[in-house]
Write an enzyme that holds these catalytic residues in place. Structure first.
Site, PDB file in Angstrom:
ATOM      1  N   THR A 161       0.830  -1.208   0.000  1.00 39.34           N
ATOM      2  CA  THR A 161       0.000   0.000   0.000  1.00 39.34           C
ATOM      3  C   THR A 161       0.864   1.257   0.000  1.00 39.34           C
ATOM      4  OG1 THR A 161      -1.605  -1.234   1.278  1.00 39.34           O
ATOM      5  CG2 THR A 161      -1.876   1.138   1.263  1.00 39.34           C
ATOM      6  N   VAL A 162       1.774   1.364   0.960  1.00 41.38           N
ATOM      7  CA  VAL A 162       2.601   2.572   1.061  1.00 41.38           C
ATOM      8  C   VAL A 162       3.646   2.590  -0.058  1.00 41.38           C
ATOM      9  CG1 VAL A 162       4.213   3.852   2.522  1.00 41.38           C
ATOM     10  CG2 VAL A 162       2.211   2.758   3.544  1.00 41.38           C
ATOM     11  N   GLY A 210       2.517   8.970  10.517  1.00 46.59           N
ATOM     12  CA  GLY A 210       2.065   8.690   9.141  1.00 46.59           C
ATOM     13  C   GLY A 210       2.352   9.835   8.198  1.00 46.59           C
ATOM     14  N   ILE A 228       1.827  13.092   8.910  1.00 48.30           N
ATOM     15  CA  ILE A 228       2.030  14.354   9.638  1.00 48.30           C
ATOM     16  C   ILE A 228       3.532  14.638   9.751  1.00 48.30           C
ATOM     17  CG2 ILE A 228       1.614  15.557  11.838  1.00 48.30           C
ATOM     18  CD1 ILE A 228      -0.762  13.602  12.248  1.00 48.30           C
ATOM     19  N   GLY A 268     -10.437  -0.174   5.970  1.00 51.19           N
ATOM     20  CA  GLY A 268      -8.992  -0.384   5.761  1.00 51.19           C
ATOM     21  C   GLY A 268      -8.110   0.380   6.724  1.00 51.19           C
ATOM     22  N   GLU A 283      -4.747  -2.429  11.080  1.00 50.30           N
ATOM     23  CA  GLU A 283      -3.682  -3.286  10.559  1.00 50.30           C
ATOM     24  C   GLU A 283      -4.317  -4.643  10.216  1.00 50.30           C
ATOM     25  OE1 GLU A 283      -0.036  -2.528  10.829  1.00 50.30           O
ATOM     26  OE2 GLU A 283      -0.749  -0.499  11.149  1.00 50.30           O
ATOM     27  N   ASP A 313       0.944  -0.612  18.798  1.00 53.94           N
ATOM     28  CA  ASP A 313       1.264   0.284  17.676  1.00 53.94           C
ATOM     29  C   ASP A 313       1.600   1.691  18.186  1.00 53.94           C
ATOM     30  OD1 ASP A 313       0.845   0.939  14.570  1.00 53.94           O
ATOM     31  OD2 ASP A 313      -0.223   2.457  15.722  1.00 53.94           O
ATOM     32  N   LYS A 355       5.191   4.252  18.421  1.00 46.20           N
ATOM     33  CA  LYS A 355       5.250   5.641  17.946  1.00 46.20           C
ATOM     34  C   LYS A 355       5.686   6.603  19.051  1.00 46.20           C
ATOM     35  CE  LYS A 355       1.660   4.707  14.522  1.00 46.20           C
ATOM     36  NZ  LYS A 355       0.201   4.647  14.317  1.00 46.20           N
ATOM     37  N   GLY A 385      -2.415   5.544   5.986  1.00 44.36           N
ATOM     38  CA  GLY A 385      -2.977   5.590   4.629  1.00 44.36           C
ATOM     39  C   GLY A 385      -1.902   5.690   3.570  1.00 44.36           C
TER      40      GLY A 385
HETATM   41  N1  HSE Z   1      -2.916   1.018  12.162  1.00 46.64           N
HETATM   42  C1  HSE Z   1      -2.208   2.245  12.272  1.00 46.64           C
HETATM   43  C2  HSE Z   1      -3.179   3.338  12.706  1.00 46.64           C
HETATM   44  C3  HSE Z   1      -1.563   2.556  10.968  1.00 46.64           C
HETATM   45  O1  HSE Z   1      -4.377   3.063  12.710  1.00 46.64           O
HETATM   46  O2  HSE Z   1      -2.785   4.420  13.070  1.00 46.64           O
HETATM   47  C4  HSE Z   1      -0.540   3.633  10.987  1.00 46.64           C
HETATM   48  O3  HSE Z   1       0.529   3.345  11.825  1.00 46.64           O
END
Ligand code: HSE
Length: 384
Positions: free
Chosen positions: A15-16, A122, A124, A175, A178, A189, A193, A290
């Site tokens: 995707t990315v 992401g 930002i 979508g 994860e 997750d 971060k 995204g």
């Molecule tokens: N699953 C993560 C989120 C994706 O919803 O923020 C981006 O790290």
């Protein structure tokens, strides 16, 4: 300033990676030399390979962009690229959080740039703004909403009054979650971060395992109703502070008052803030995930390198011990029965839950982890 176009090898055409490929194809200051993927890539016009050695041995490739995700073989490919003196741009928060010190040191030792802006926030421009702030500022805290999936679910549950399972199903349909949403739900997750953010902001190395985390996997509609009755909104907030020599870092569902910016964050958006000694609080809002937002930051990292950036965001790597014992908060606690610790700390009884007196973050997280063995459905949220 780089004169010839940057020659990129893209690891992972998902995707990315697909978004990065599209952006790079439209530019004249960079060119895609290779795409590495195990799957067929019929749309790709540059060389497609399954053999990383071919990329590593090609001296014309100056930059490796890693969008494969996961720890292996991303770790092996990234370390080999840095050792070969190639710049690395990655969106892989798992890799950066787990091997932070090693990768930063390796990049420096080999004179290669290492950039990972897409790994925290992401789309930002978050890590780059921390880097910029550090030129003038001493950062005291970083905090915020850093997981879009859970924010979408919380927002949906607040607005619809619906169930956790319905909100998760909708997040998956759109979508946002994860492939395996457990790291979104259990806070794994967002923990990666905040570790990356704290490390950059404070010039330290915090270990993931030391960060207290409570996710939203046990959240129920009745918890959202209780939160609403307090005129608050439930958000999954990550916080890391370093007011002096000690670092605190924790993640927990938090009932925030309507007056806080975080309360107004809708859908799958993120809101991340830094607080500096002189500038106070600055907040950054937008898409934390995204295809195109994430690819945007990956390509911005490449552009920074094209424009002469040859380093990580910081080269300070002070070891840090996390200590959350000095942070006191009141908590909403839902569990199936009272125990001794709760009895000692209860302030107010609700229909299906209790509100505690002020307790320390480290104390209640330790209690909740132990309590989960007895009552696997228990839930806590701090009240601010
Ligand atoms: N699953 C993560 C989120 C994706 O919803 O923020 C981006 O790290």
């Amino acid at each position: 300033m780089q004169k010839n176009p940057m020659r990129i090898a893209l690891l992972g055409y998902g995707t990315v990676g697909g978004g990065v490929y599209e952006f790079v194809q439209a530019r004249s200051d960079m060119e895609m030399a290779y795409v590495l993927d195990l799957r067929p890539c019929p749309d790709v016009t540059c060389k497609v390979t399954k053999n990383f050695e071919e990329i590593c041995a090609d001296a014309s490739v100056d930059t490796v962009v890693e969008t494969m995700g996961g720890l292996h073989p991303a770790y092996e490919y990234v370390t080999a690229s840095l050792k070969a003196g190639k710049n690395v741009v990655t969106a892989n928060k798992l890799l950066i959080a787990a091997h932070y010190r090693e990768l930063v040191e390796l990049a420096k030792a080999n004179g290669a740039a290492l950039r990972c802006t897409a790994a925290a926030g992401g789309g930002i421009p978050w890590l780059t703004n921390i880097e910029r702030a550090l030129k003038q500022e001493q950062l005291i805290s970083v905090s915020g909403i850093m997981n879009g999936t859970t924010n979408f679910m919380l927002d949906t549950m607040h607005t619809s009054g619906g169930s956790f399972d319905d909100a998760l199903a909708e997040a998956q349909r759109l979508g946002y979650a994860e492939a395996d949403p457990s790291a979104d739900l259990n806070g794994g997750d967002i923990r990666r971060k905040i570790v990356i953010s704290a490390n950059v902001a404070f010039g330290c190395v915090v270990e993931e395992k030391d960060v207290d985390v409570w996710g939203i996997e046990n959240l129920r509609a009745e918890d959202i109703s209780a939160c609403k009755k307090m005129n608050r909104v439930c958000k999954l907030i990550a916080t890391a502070s370093k007011p002096g020599s000690t670092v605190s870092a924790y993640i927990e569902p938090t009932f925030v008052p309507m007056s806080m910016l975080e309360a107004a964050v809708p859908d799958n958006n993120n809101l991340i803030s830094l607080t500096g000694k002189y500038i106070g609080k600055q907040s950054f809002y937008g898409q934390g995930a995204g295809r195109y937002p994430t690819a945007y930051n990956v390509v911005q990292d490449c552009l920074d390198i094209v424009n002469g950036k040859k380093s990580f965001y910081t080269d300070k790597l002070e070891p840090a011990t996390v200590d959350n014992s000095g942070i006191l908060r009141r908590y909403y606690v839902r569990t199936d029965s009272m125990d001794k610790w709760l009895q000692t700390n209860v302030d107010k009884l609700l229909d299906h839950a209790i509100i505690t007196k002020e307790v320390s973050v480290s104390e209640i997280h330790a209690w909740a982890r132990a309590r989960k063995q007895i009552d696997p459905t228990c839930f806590i949220a701090s009240i601010v």
